[in-house]
Design a protein around this motif. Sequence first.
Motif, PDB file in Angstrom:
ATOM      1  N   MET A   1       0.952  -1.132   0.065  1.00 56.95           N
ATOM      2  CA  MET A   1      -0.017   0.096  -0.126  1.00 56.95           C
ATOM      3  C   MET A   1       0.989   1.067  -0.046  1.00 56.95           C
ATOM      4  N   ARG A   2       0.782   2.108  -0.950  1.00 55.15           N
ATOM      5  CA  ARG A   2       1.230   3.297  -0.928  1.00 55.15           C
ATOM      6  C   ARG A   2       0.739   4.323   0.171  1.00 55.15           C
ATOM      7  N   ALA A  27       5.305  15.411  -5.954  1.00 58.79           N
ATOM      8  CA  ALA A  27       4.786  14.051  -6.620  1.00 58.79           C
ATOM      9  C   ALA A  27       5.851  13.237  -7.177  1.00 58.79           C
ATOM     10  N   ASN A  28       6.668  14.183  -8.144  1.00 60.82           N
ATOM     11  CA  ASN A  28       7.809  13.711  -8.764  1.00 60.82           C
ATOM     12  C   ASN A  28       8.651  12.921  -7.884  1.00 60.82           C
ATOM     13  N   SER A  31       7.450   9.421  -7.066  1.00 57.59           N
ATOM     14  CA  SER A  31       6.538   8.971  -8.075  1.00 57.59           C
ATOM     15  C   SER A  31       6.494   7.418  -7.786  1.00 57.59           C
ATOM     16  N   ARG A  32       7.323   6.678  -7.229  1.00 64.18           N
ATOM     17  CA  ARG A  32       7.253   5.145  -7.242  1.00 64.18           C
ATOM     18  C   ARG A  32       6.875   4.921  -5.624  1.00 64.18           C
ATOM     19  N   ASP A  35       1.670   8.878  -2.645  1.00 64.01           N
ATOM     20  CA  ASP A  35       0.786   9.669  -3.573  1.00 64.01           C
ATOM     21  C   ASP A  35       0.686  10.926  -2.745  1.00 64.01           C
ATOM     22  N   VAL A  37      -1.529  14.079  -2.327  1.00 58.74           N
ATOM     23  CA  VAL A  37      -3.045  14.592  -2.406  1.00 58.74           C
ATOM     24  C   VAL A  37      -3.250  16.022  -2.391  1.00 58.74           C
ATOM     25  N   ALA A  61      -8.797   7.945   1.416  1.00 64.61           N
ATOM     26  CA  ALA A  61      -9.419   6.704   1.846  1.00 64.61           C
ATOM     27  C   ALA A  61      -8.107   5.754   2.503  1.00 64.61           C
ATOM     28  N   GLY A  62      -7.021   5.820   1.994  1.00 67.30           N
ATOM     29  CA  GLY A  62      -5.992   4.952   2.131  1.00 67.30           C
ATOM     30  C   GLY A  62      -5.180   5.392   3.310  1.00 67.30           C
ATOM     31  N   ASP A 217       6.993   0.873  -5.034  1.00 70.63           N
ATOM     32  CA  ASP A 217       5.689   0.397  -5.498  1.00 70.63           C
ATOM     33  C   ASP A 217       6.145  -0.300  -6.668  1.00 70.63           C
ATOM     34  N   LEU A 218       6.192  -1.823  -6.483  1.00 70.02           N
ATOM     35  CA  LEU A 218       6.321  -2.834  -7.614  1.00 70.02           C
ATOM     36  C   LEU A 218       8.019  -2.744  -8.203  1.00 70.02           C
ATOM     37  N   PRO A 219       8.330  -3.887  -8.594  1.00 70.37           N
ATOM     38  CA  PRO A 219       9.977  -4.045  -8.707  1.00 70.37           C
ATOM     39  C   PRO A 219      10.559  -2.718  -9.806  1.00 70.37           C
TER      40      PRO A 219
END
Lengths: 237, 237
Positions: A1-2, A27-28, A31-32, A35, A37, A61-62, A217-219
Amino acid sequence: MRPSIVLFGDSITEEAFGEGGWGASLANHYSRSADVVLRGYSGYNTRWAARVAGRAVASIAGPVSAVTVFFGANDAALPDRACALQHVPLAEYKDNLRAIFALLKKRWPSVVVILITPPPVDEDGRLRYPYAHDFSGLPERTNAAAAGYARACVEVARQCGLRAIDIWSRMQRFPGWEKSFLRDGLHLTPRGNRVLFEEVVFALKDANLSLEALPADLPLFSDIDPDNPVKSFEDQE
Amino acid sequence: MRPSIVLFGDSITEEAFGEGGWGASLANHYSRSADVVLRGYSGYNTRWAARVAGRAVASIAGPVSAVTVFFGANDAALPDRACALQHVPLAEYKDNLRAIFALLKKRWPSVVVILITPPPVDEDGRLRYPYAHDFSGLPERTNAAAAGYARACVEVARQCGLRAIDIWSRMQRFPGWEKSFLRDGLHLTPRGNRVLFEEVVFALKDANLSLEALPADLPLFSDIDPDNPVKSFEDQE
């Protein structure tokens, strides 16, 4: 979860994704990993912000790691000049900041709240770019008034055990800050945005929310095994 | 509740909040009405994206109005050159786009999915900025190969009843697109970002997600009653 980093504030927050904006840079930067907001409300002071804070963040929500609370530029509008509507007395400004902090803390008990002082005011800039219908020839904000709100913001942060970014003081350490960092005596230029972005990154790092501290977030492409790329994705399924 | 607009794609999405980036421009455009959520994965092709799509969007909890799906630049890497690892055959590219669409539609039944074709490739630019360790002197991507993926993307969109942004064709209508829109023959310059931003805004408008169609989050300053400002906030409580 980010996790999310929420930017709650007035017009200097609402326009944070404009050209060279501090929000876009954040945000940049993340970026990975997080988030960013946007919850910026042009023209708002802390009186109005305290009333709407719950609704402003209701749709998030997160998990939220951090919130920047960046008000005071409107509260500090002089009570007898063209933006009197936005003025909030100093004591109430402090109460409102505390109320906003309490609400955020109740919603997200482990959230990092970072208070940002109003920026300095360049009165000459305000006279060059007055609001429409203001023909008084007097600036509706002064740097001396902003100073009081900046000090109050830092004081609330200390009392509540929060991080504060004293952008009022920080910017004035640079010669030529008036035109270099402020495009109309109040809102930030791209260079002013860079100074603020840097301060927010420092504060987040200090709160253990640096790039290195947050998982990607992810490889990452550089970590994908060229001999068996699909395996990199199966590992996490 | 603010809706979200999700940007799912490869490096051209991951860097969308950089200087002049199309993602930052979108976030600025919708600053009071929608959250722009970044899910860009540098280097990814549709084979990997299809595997991780569920996990990529798992942390997005609120309502999602639209998703841009922007892959193909890596799929189109030539199978016998330096980025062979990223190559995905044309038929599989189409299957993967369909699979990603099906997954998004299952998660958010009324979501608007916008497919974006890969941008054109400037082979001269690729030779000036080759990847490290590529001493072949041959571009690892060609515009002719990208053309096939762009056409395939548009075809999948038509078959699935989705909007497509054919940025491959659109950019090439401008003389000098090679250097004006692409900084290294593949990734976008600020001007290239502006062209893409404009196309995304058009597509969202066409999907009834224009600025005018989305309600503003909380009262605008210009709508606040100067004689009784607090009343503007009570109305919504």
